[in-house]
Structure formats: structure tokens, C-alpha cells
Design a protein around this motif. Structure first.
Motif, mmCIF file in Angstrom:
data_model
loop_
_atom_site.group_PDB
_atom_site.id
_atom_site.type_symbol
_atom_site.label_atom_id
_atom_site.label_comp_id
_atom_site.label_asym_id
_atom_site.label_seq_id
_atom_site.Cartn_x
_atom_site.Cartn_y
_atom_site.Cartn_z
ATOM 1 N N PHE A 88 -7.048 -3.666 -8.454
ATOM 2 C CA PHE A 88 -5.998 -3.737 -7.428
ATOM 3 C C PHE A 88 -5.035 -4.887 -7.714
ATOM 4 N N ILE B 57 1.752 1.405 -4.114
ATOM 5 C CA ILE B 57 0.697 1.711 -5.083
ATOM 6 C C ILE B 57 -0.119 2.903 -4.573
ATOM 7 N N PRO C 48 -4.676 2.243 -5.237
ATOM 8 C CA PRO C 48 -4.786 0.793 -5.452
ATOM 9 C C PRO C 48 -6.118 0.333 -6.030
ATOM 10 N N LYS D 111 -2.720 -4.049 -10.606
ATOM 11 C CA LYS D 111 -1.693 -3.084 -10.216
ATOM 12 C C LYS D 111 -0.619 -3.741 -9.355
ATOM 13 N N CYS D 112 -1.028 -4.666 -8.493
ATOM 14 C CA CYS D 112 -0.053 -5.379 -7.661
ATOM 15 C C CYS D 112 0.921 -6.165 -8.532
ATOM 16 N N LEU E 99 0.816 -1.210 0.000
ATOM 17 C CA LEU E 99 0.000 0.000 0.000
ATOM 18 C C LEU E 99 0.852 1.263 0.000
#
Length: 206
Positions: A187, A165, A168, A190-191, A162
């Protein structure tokens, strides 16, 4: 004679778990939660192994805004994990500690949603992998396995994720305004783009 009968990777996990973790539990809600979830929250708040803060994220819509509010408050403290739980699920009482024990950047329990096919509804796990066409398909696994996407109904996230990003959770839309991707799957994408792996514990059934 064996000097160290415990495998190095297991010993490392044991050592890490001896340190008390600070857990920020966030429950997005429009005003209520199911009773058995409330019972588990009370148990977890008294777990001597960890320091737990429970925060109800009330009356914030859409869901990506509620999750972003939880992230903001999480980062303002010195917590180790952000633990999201939806207000209408009942996790097994061992869920929180088992997800911490896994020591993954992102890991969730096995949550179910309802799917319609040929006029019939049936539950399916929100645990997805990409097929050869790079499209999400439901994946059924065992134990702790890496996947490409999971829902956010019961998910444990390490602080470094966290911090990395900035935004997120965002719902993604087609040009005509119809929904392309929900915030939880955005999310997950993006991870992965930032090098984080996503896991699910198929032994923890919600």
C-alpha cells in the motif's frame, strides 16, 4: 501592529478542523478486541467534533482482503477519512483527533512489532525509510515526519487516496511462493507511486 498573528498554514488547518469530519473506523478482527481499545472506540463515537462510524471487519482473511472490504464500504458512504485500527492495540485517547489535525493524506501513529536478532526479541517501531540501496530500514524520528512505509495497525487515510488507488493492499510473493512484501508495505509503495506522501506521528506511541 500585526493584522494576522497566526501563520497562514496554521490558520488553514484551524479552519479545516472547524468543519466536522466523517470518520469510518475499521477494525479487522477474528472475533475480539482488547478492552482498552473498546473504551477508546466508545469515547471516539461520542466526540462532538466529528461524526464516527465504527465497523468491525470480522473473519475475513487474509488481511489485505479485510482491508479491501473496509475500503469498499468506506467508499459507499460520504466519509472523509478511513481510520484503520488493529484489534490488539491500545492507542492514546487523543490519537484520532491528532491524526485528523495533522491534515495529511496518509498518517499513522507509532506502532511496535517484535523483532528477533541473535536469539533475542525486542520491540521496534514499524516506521521505515529507504537506505541508499533502496531497502527498508527502521527509522526513529520525532514529532510528525515523512517516512517511506508504515504498518497499518493505526493509520488514517484521506478519501482521495482510496479513490485513486484501485487495489491498495496486495501481498506480493516471490516466484517460489515465499512472501516478498506484506500488504501494508505494498500500500505504501502504491501511494508513493501515485504522488501521495506518508507520515508518522512519533509522539503518538501505541
Amino acid at each position: 501592529p500585526v493584522d494576522n498573528p497566526i501563520p497562514d498554514d496554521l490558520q488553514e488547518r484551524i479552519d479545516k478542523l472547524e468543519e466536522s469530519k466523517k470518520i469510518f473506523i475499521a477494525i479487522p478482527t477474528l472475533g475480539g478486541i482488547v478492552p482498552w481499545l473498546a473504551a477508546n472506540l466508545i469515547r471516539w463515537s461520542h466526540d462532538p467534533r466529528h461524526e464516527v462510524k465504527i465497523r468491525f471487519i470480522e473473519n475475513i482473511l487474509p488481511l489485505d482482503a479485510a482491508r479491501s472490504q473496509a475500503r469498499k464500504e468506506f467508499l459507499e458512504g460520504d466519509y472523509d477519512y478511513l481510520f484503520f485500527i488493529d484489534n490488539d492495540i491500545v492507542p492514546p485517547v487523543e490519537t484520532m483527533h491528532n491524526l485528523i489535525w495533522a491534515n495529511k493524506d496518509i498518517i499513522g501513529a507509532t506502532c511496535f512489532s517484535m523483532k528477533a536478532q541473535d536469539g533475542e526479541y525486542f520491540p521496534y517501531p514499524v516506521t521505515l525509510k529507504y537506505n541508499e540501496e533502496k531497502k527498508y530500514v527502521v527509522y526513529y524520528g520525532q514529532g510528525i515526519e515523512e517516512v517511506d512505509a508504515i504498518g497499518g495497525a493505526c493509520i488514517m487515510i484521506k478519501r482521495k487516496v482510496l479513490e485513486t488507488i484501485e487495489r491498495p493492499w496486495e501481498f506480493q510473493y516471490h516466484r517460489d511462493g515465499t512472501l516478498e512484501l506484506v500488504g501494508d508495505f505494498d500500500f505504501c509503495q502504491k501511494c508513493q507511486e501515485n504522488g501521495f506522501k506518508i507520515f508518522v506521528n512519533f509522539s503518538l506511541l501505541i
